[in-house]
Every structure is written in C-alpha cells, then in structure tokens.
Design a protein around this motif. Structure first.
Motif, PDB file in Angstrom:
ATOM      1  N   LEU A   5       0.819  -1.209   0.000  1.00 14.80           N
ATOM      2  CA  LEU A   5       0.000   0.000   0.000  1.00 14.80           C
ATOM      3  C   LEU A   5       0.852   1.258   0.000  1.00 14.80           C
ATOM      4  O   LEU A   5       0.529   2.251  -0.661  1.00 14.80           O
ATOM      5  N   LEU A   8       2.121   1.884  -3.483  1.00 12.80           N
ATOM      6  CA  LEU A   8       1.042   2.350  -4.359  1.00 12.80           C
ATOM      7  C   LEU A   8       0.679   3.807  -4.074  1.00 12.80           C
ATOM      8  O   LEU A   8       0.365   4.560  -4.996  1.00 12.80           O
ATOM      9  N   HIS A  12       1.051   6.718  -6.829  1.00 14.35           N
ATOM     10  CA  HIS A  12      -0.063   7.606  -7.167  1.00 14.35           C
ATOM     11  C   HIS A  12       0.394   9.057  -7.216  1.00 14.35           C
ATOM     12  O   HIS A  12      -0.021   9.833  -8.083  1.00 14.35           O
ATOM     13  N   LYS A  78      -0.596   2.117 -13.276  1.00 13.57           N
ATOM     14  CA  LYS A  78      -1.750   1.984 -12.392  1.00 13.57           C
ATOM     15  C   LYS A  78      -1.298   2.264 -10.962  1.00 13.57           C
ATOM     16  O   LYS A  78      -0.156   1.978 -10.600  1.00 13.57           O
ATOM     17  N   SER A  79      -2.191   2.792 -10.172  1.00 15.21           N
ATOM     18  CA  SER A  79      -1.881   2.989  -8.749  1.00 15.21           C
ATOM     19  C   SER A  79      -2.667   1.998  -7.908  1.00 15.21           C
ATOM     20  O   SER A  79      -3.001   2.261  -6.762  1.00 15.21           O
ATOM     21  N   HIS A  80      -2.969   0.849  -8.519  1.00 15.49           N
ATOM     22  CA  HIS A  80      -3.639  -0.233  -7.807  1.00 15.49           C
ATOM     23  C   HIS A  80      -3.044  -1.549  -8.280  1.00 15.49           C
ATOM     24  O   HIS A  80      -2.315  -1.599  -9.282  1.00 15.49           O
ATOM     25  N   GLY A  82      -4.187  -5.930  -8.420  1.00 11.39           N
ATOM     26  CA  GLY A  82      -5.315  -6.817  -8.196  1.00 11.39           C
ATOM     27  C   GLY A  82      -5.063  -8.222  -8.703  1.00 11.39           C
ATOM     28  O   GLY A  82      -4.143  -8.462  -9.498  1.00 11.39           O
ATOM     29  N   HIS A 100      -8.851  -6.358  -4.996  1.00 13.70           N
ATOM     30  CA  HIS A 100      -8.366  -5.080  -5.521  1.00 13.70           C
ATOM     31  C   HIS A 100      -7.745  -4.285  -4.391  1.00 13.70           C
ATOM     32  O   HIS A 100      -8.413  -3.983  -3.397  1.00 13.70           O
ATOM     33  N   GLU A 102      -5.979  -0.775  -3.416  1.00 11.03           N
ATOM     34  CA  GLU A 102      -5.780   0.610  -3.870  1.00 11.03           C
ATOM     35  C   GLU A 102      -5.959   1.544  -2.687  1.00 11.03           C
ATOM     36  O   GLU A 102      -7.023   1.569  -2.065  1.00 11.03           O
ATOM     37  N   ARG A 111     -10.573   2.657  -3.958  1.00 12.66           N
ATOM     38  CA  ARG A 111     -10.561   2.006  -2.650  1.00 12.66           C
ATOM     39  C   ARG A 111     -10.174   0.542  -2.842  1.00 12.66           C
ATOM     40  O   ARG A 111     -10.226   0.008  -3.947  1.00 12.66           O
ATOM     41  N   SER A 112      -9.822  -0.093  -1.755  1.00 11.45           N
ATOM     42  CA  SER A 112      -9.567  -1.526  -1.791  1.00 11.45           C
ATOM     43  C   SER A 112     -10.880  -2.260  -1.569  1.00 11.45           C
ATOM     44  O   SER A 112     -11.734  -1.809  -0.811  1.00 11.45           O
TER      45      SER A 112
END
Length: 226
Positions: A5, A8, A12, A78-80, A82, A100, A102, A111-112
């Motif tokens: 996290l 990420l 972001h 991507k800032s996630h 999955g 997921h 994020e 959100r996650s």
C-alpha cells in the motif's frame, strides 16, 4: 500488505517513468510479495471452488503499466494492484473472485475491495445471464444474501429492461444490469492485518454459490456458441 500500500500511495503521487525507474527495485519486491499472496489465495479458493484449480499467479494478475494508447489519461502506471481468480484464468470470460488493492484515492475504484462476479461480459454471455435471472432469480438473490456485507454493483445498468425480456418481471432491476458482481470494501487497517488471507478466503467462500450460478449461465452461453 503495508509495504504494498505504501508503494502504491507513492506511485499515485509520482506517476511518471522517471520515478518508477528509480524505484523499480521496490516495485519488484512489491510484485513478488503480492505474487506470493496470490499463490496462497488461489490455493485457498481451490479448497471450496475446484473449478479454479491449476491456475498460476500469472493467470490471475495484471501488469502495472497502463495502456494509454486510446485514453485521455496518459499516466503510465496503475496505482492499484489486483488478482482475478476465475476458471481458466482472468481472460476466460467466466465469473470469479477479485481482490483489488488501492489506497483511498481518485483512480479506478478509489478504494480496496473484494468483488465476486463478472464484469463486462460479451453479449451472448450477458443474454444468458439475464435468462438465468429470469428462470432462477430467487436462487440468485439467495446467493447474494448468503454473502453478508457484499452489495450488488448497480452502476452499470440500462434505464429500461432490455428488449426480449418482460418489463413487468419481478426481477426487472436485475435484468437491467450490464455487469453481475457483488462487492465489499476493505479498509487499510484490515489489509495490513496478519489475518488478511484468512479473512479474504472466508469472505470469498460466502460468495461461491453466487459464482457457481453465474458460471452455469456462462458455460451455457459458450456451449451455444460452439
């Protein structure tokens, strides 16, 4: 997942190739950590859903680089992150289980979450899913109710019941759906807990009847297309 996290979040805020290249070593560590988690996740899901047995990590995970060719958003990454665990892999067109990750933000889902179901099915599959609703709507609603905390995603839907289906059906709202999945948000504290894997598996286990019913309709559609 604290390290995942954290990376990420920083990606972001620094979404450019220069920053990513300077932190590629961190990304490789994050990627390896998430791959190890995904491997255990697949093994755990296979205990209650044998249709996904034999999947490899690469069958369920995605590249961090974005395809910007046809997008106005030119951010390269991507800032996630999955994993989508579905029979025959992420590109099979079958319903599955999606984790997921994020940090709270403004991209994609923002959100996650955990999600179970099918997203953007092809037309023949979507029609088969709607026919399943028409014939076995009660069963589908019971399957959703069996997964407390999950809610049916209703953002992507038609304004009217599609042509060929009864507008006065008791399942009219379900028939309008263009995606069929249920979702449950996860806060960052839960993501960073030691019991994340057990929690994720237990939540997905509750959604297995929903997945099984959707995939019954998906399989029927594919058989008809053969």
């Amino acid at each position: 997942m604290k390290e995942v996290l954290d990376f990420l979040r920083r990606l972001h805020d620094n979404n450019d190739r220069e920053w990513f290249d300077a932190h590629r070593g961190e990304w490789l560590e994050v990627k390896a950590r998430f791959a190890a988690f995904t491997e255990r996740l697949v093994a755990g899901i296979a205990d209650f859903d044998p249709t996904i047995r034999g999947l490899r990590v690469q069958d369920c995970t995605y590249r961090i680089a974005r395809d910007t060719r046809f997008s106005a958003d030119k951010r390269p990454y991507k800032s996630h992150i999955g994993a989508f665990v579905a029979p025959r892999g992420k590109k099979s067109g079958f319903a599955g289980y999606y984790l997921h990750l994020e940090p709270a933000g403004d991209s994609l889902l923002g959100r996650s979450l955990l999600a179970s179901g099918i997203y953007c099915p092809e037309p023949a599959v979507l029609r088969s899913l709607r026919e399943e609703v028409l014939d076995h709507g009660d069963e589908l609603l019971q399957a959703i109710a069996a997964a407390p905390g999950f809610s049916l995603a209703t953002t992507n839907r038609l304004k009217r019941v599609p042509t060929g289906f009864p507008a006065d059906s008791e399942y009219a709202e379900l028939l309008k759906l263009k995606d069929f999945y249920i979702e449950k948000p996860i806060d960052d504290r839960s993501l960073e807990a030691d019991a994340l894997l057990d929690y994720t598996l237990e939540e997905f286990r509750r959604t297995q009847p929903f997945i099984a019913q959707l995939n019954r309709a998906v399989e029927y559609a594919y058989e008809e297309m053969r």
